[in-house]
Design an enzyme around this catalytic site. Structure first.
Site, short mmCIF file in Angstrom:
data_model
loop_
_atom_site.label_atom_id
_atom_site.label_comp_id
_atom_site.label_asym_id
_atom_site.label_seq_id
_atom_site.Cartn_x
_atom_site.Cartn_y
_atom_site.Cartn_z
N VAL A 21 -3.45 3.35 0.27
CA VAL A 21 -3.75 3.21 1.19
C VAL A 21 -5.13 3.68 2.02
O VAL A 21 -5.97 2.69 2.65
CB VAL A 21 -2.97 4.16 2.55
CG1 VAL A 21 -3.16 4.34 3.97
CG2 VAL A 21 -1.93 3.86 2.43
N GLY A 28 -1.65 3.95 -4.73
CA GLY A 28 -1.16 2.47 -5.09
C GLY A 28 -1.75 2.86 -6.56
O GLY A 28 -1.72 1.01 -6.95
N ALA A 77 0.64 -1.20 -0.24
CA ALA A 77 0.48 0.00 0.62
C ALA A 77 0.68 1.54 -0.12
O ALA A 77 1.67 1.43 1.01
CB ALA A 77 -1.17 -0.03 1.23
N CYS A 78 0.44 1.55 -1.25
CA CYS A 78 1.36 3.55 -0.93
C CYS A 78 0.25 4.15 -0.66
O CYS A 78 -1.00 4.54 -1.09
CB CYS A 78 2.50 3.46 -2.20
SG CYS A 78 1.42 3.76 -3.87
N ASP A 79 0.71 5.47 -1.40
CA ASP A 79 -0.50 7.28 -1.74
C ASP A 79 -1.51 6.89 -2.52
O ASP A 79 -2.89 7.24 -2.16
CB ASP A 79 0.10 8.02 -1.46
CG ASP A 79 -0.40 8.99 -0.66
OD1 ASP A 79 -1.02 9.07 0.44
OD2 ASP A 79 -0.76 10.66 -0.91
#
Length: 582
Positions: free
Chosen positions: A421, A391, A387-389
């Site tokens: 996220v 996606g 998960a990143c900011d």
């Protein structure tokens, strides 16, 4: 004993708001790019003017883009019902507006989703069987109508006035040549994972308004400029130490060509003085853009040099390239000075790891969320999500790297995917991998998942730790938690297609000699089975591989690999004993 709800930090709240804004724009970047390309190519002063095709420009800007943003905003709150009501509500602020209603769409979309969600909570459970469709259709239609009317008479005038005010403010800042100072705030905010919020949530809507009237906008370049990050990564290539120096070249290619800026954030966080380098680079780049009067036709997403060149307005190519180059040079010089002044040795990587370990222990003592280290929690993991900011970029790379390791380890039942996220859901049997700055938000979204924090998605030693723990957990039975409960299979030598010795830095000579001796002996016997010395991490978890190890190395091997056949010997160079066992 009841535990109080964990408080959300201010940083997490700001990230959440920023992600909500950018989350409405990010899925629609393709539509914005389509509008920008049509404008750049077919408008009256475009590359190939075409009056009939150019008729698409205004309807796309005034109706399509705001409605898409409103639709996505409603969907973020209440799935499809929220999306439909959000789009209807957005139409209320679009009609009669003399400015592109991106800000209005960001208000009405989520408002529509929120209102229909609350209405459903009040009445949906009370609807009698057989009347569900009537309720669903009429409740959405009536709520959408009311919100659209609200948009026409109240939200539209307020947002129009606000948009005019912001537009005039931006024009004034540009006219007095103070726009470069914005990078003093933009560059640090990017590194704190607010890059998508600033770029897509604020600068892109303002840039579209400016581009609609002026034909181009420098605002599209403020956050997407790859120059500052490139300069820092180049400095690490020449003056960095340890893993940071080794991974910098690959990171530079991914950041500059691929446009994934998140890749350089851990390098800045590792040495906070480098904030000065990216700030100075950003200010220099924006000043150069203004000096040349450069701008883009539409948003460049991701912030790749390729995407930027495709979106560059006619006559702005020199200015855009000059701004990126000057930003990279200034950032490189300052970062190089900072790194050269650093007298720490490569061994300080271990010290940094110990500091993180101390930080985790301190958090545990205060009852705060930390990573899960209990092996029994890994036993049921069926899905891993990065998960990143946004996606997309950095999380997709991390997922690809771990997916390859999972496949090699023979853990085929475990899926590895990536997302934003904000879109995480608390599912059973889930392991979430995220960057340290986003760990708090990930823990809030998925409190029952196993959580792993990494500094850099591209190069993290924790990936091997994850594989090792997943492999180890397969030995743990729910009742006994003992590896001995699993029976060891008999060797099936007739299926062996390759024989491997494990090569370590400490026994490189021993494993090489063992390979040579066994090769010669097998050759004498007319057998053509390949014999190799391989690193433990590079071993293929295949039943057709026979791995020869000493008793001391057996446990480490079987923790990580379950499908290979294992032959334990007391001495790798005792060829007679080895052949006897074979």
């Amino acid at each position: 004993m009841e535990t109080g709800k964990q408080k959300t930090s201010l940083k997490a709240k700001v990230q959440k708001l920023g992600t909500a804004l950018s989350g409405m724009v990010m899925p629609n970047i393709a539509a914005i790019i389509a509008w920008g390309l049509i404008t750049a190519i077919f408008m009256e002063k475009g590359w190939f003017p075409n009056k009939q095709i150019a008729e698409l420009i205004d309807p796309m800007l005034d109706y399509l883009l705001p409605l898409l943003i409103g639709y996505v905003g409603g969907r973020m709150v209440d799935e499809e019902r929220g999306a439909i009501v959000g789009a209807i509500a957005t139409m209320g602020v679009v009609v009669g507006s003399d400015v592109p209603m991106f800000l209005g769409a960001m208000i009405m979309g989520p408002l529509g989703g929120y209102c229909i969600k609350k209405l459903d909570e009040l009445f949906q459970a009370k609807i009698r069987s057989g009347f569900e469709m009537i309720y669903n259709n009429f409740s959405s239609g009536i709520m959408g109508m009311l919100l659209a009317i609200l948009g026409v008479y109240i939200v539209n005038p307020i947002v129009s006035s606000g948009s005019h005010l912001m537009s005039q403010g931006v024009d004034w800042i540009i006219s007095i040549h103070m726009l470069p100072l914005a990078n003093i705030f933009i560059e640090p905010a990017k590194v704190l994972f607010l890059n998508n919020a600033i770029g897509n949530g604020i600068l892109v809507p303002l840039g579209i308004q400016q581009a609609a009237s002026a034909g181009k906008s420098v605002l599209f370049l403020l956050e997407s400029n790859p120059g500052p990050g490139l300069g820092v990564l180049l400095a690490f290539m020449f003056f960095g130490k340890g893993n940071a120096k080794a991974s910098a070249p690959g990171a530079a290619v991914i950041q500059f060509i691929g446009g994934i800026h998140e890749i350089y954030f851990p390098y800045i966080l590792m040495k906070p003085a480098l904030f000065l380098a990216v700030i100075a680079g950003g200010v220099t780049g924006t000043f150069t853009f203004q000096l040349f009067g450069a701008g883009l036709k539409a948003a460049a997403s991701p912030g790749s040099i390729i995407a930027i060149m495709m979106m560059t307005a006619q006559g702005s190519y020199l200015g855009v390239l000059a701004g990126i180059a000057s930003a990279a040079i200034v950032s490189f010089i300052i970062a190089a000075i900072i790194l050269k002044a650093d007298r720490k040795s490569e061994g300080d990587d271990e010290f940094a790891a110990k500091q993180r370990e101390m930080k985790q222990m301190k958090a545990e003592s205060k009852g705060q969320a930390t990573e899960t280290t209990d092996l029994t929690d890994y036993a049921n993991v069926k899905k891993i999500i990065f998960a990143c900011d946004a996606g997309m970029g950095s999380s997709a790379m991390g997922a690809s790297l771990l997916r390859d390791k999972v496949k090699k380890a023979g853990l085929n039942e475990i899926s590895v995917t990536n997302t934003a996220v904000s879109r995480l859901k608390d599912e059973p049997n889930l392991l979430v991998v995220t960057q340290e700055e986003l760990a708090e938000r990930a823990a809030q979204k998925t409190p029952h998942a196993v959580h792993i924090q990494v500094g850099n998605f591209l190069n993290s030693p924790k990936y091997d730790e994850i594989i090792a723990k997943l492999k180890t957990s397969t030995y743990l039975e729910p009742e006994t938690n003992s590896p001995e409960t699993k029976a060891k299979p008999e060797l099936e030598l007739d299926q062996v297609e390759e024989i491997d010795f494990i090569r370590h830095d400490q026994n490189r000579g021993t494993s090489t000699m063992a390979v040579s001796l066994l090769k010669d002996k097998l050759h004498e016997q007319g057998k053509n089975i390949p014999v190799k010395a391989v690193r433990l991490a590079d071993l293929k978890d295949d039943h057709h591989h026979l791995v020869i190890v000493t008793k001391e190395a057996q446990k480490n091997l079987e923790v990580r690999y379950t499908n290979v056949q294992v032959l334990v010997v007391s001495d790798l160079l005792d060829l007679d004993a080895l052949l006897e066992k074979l």
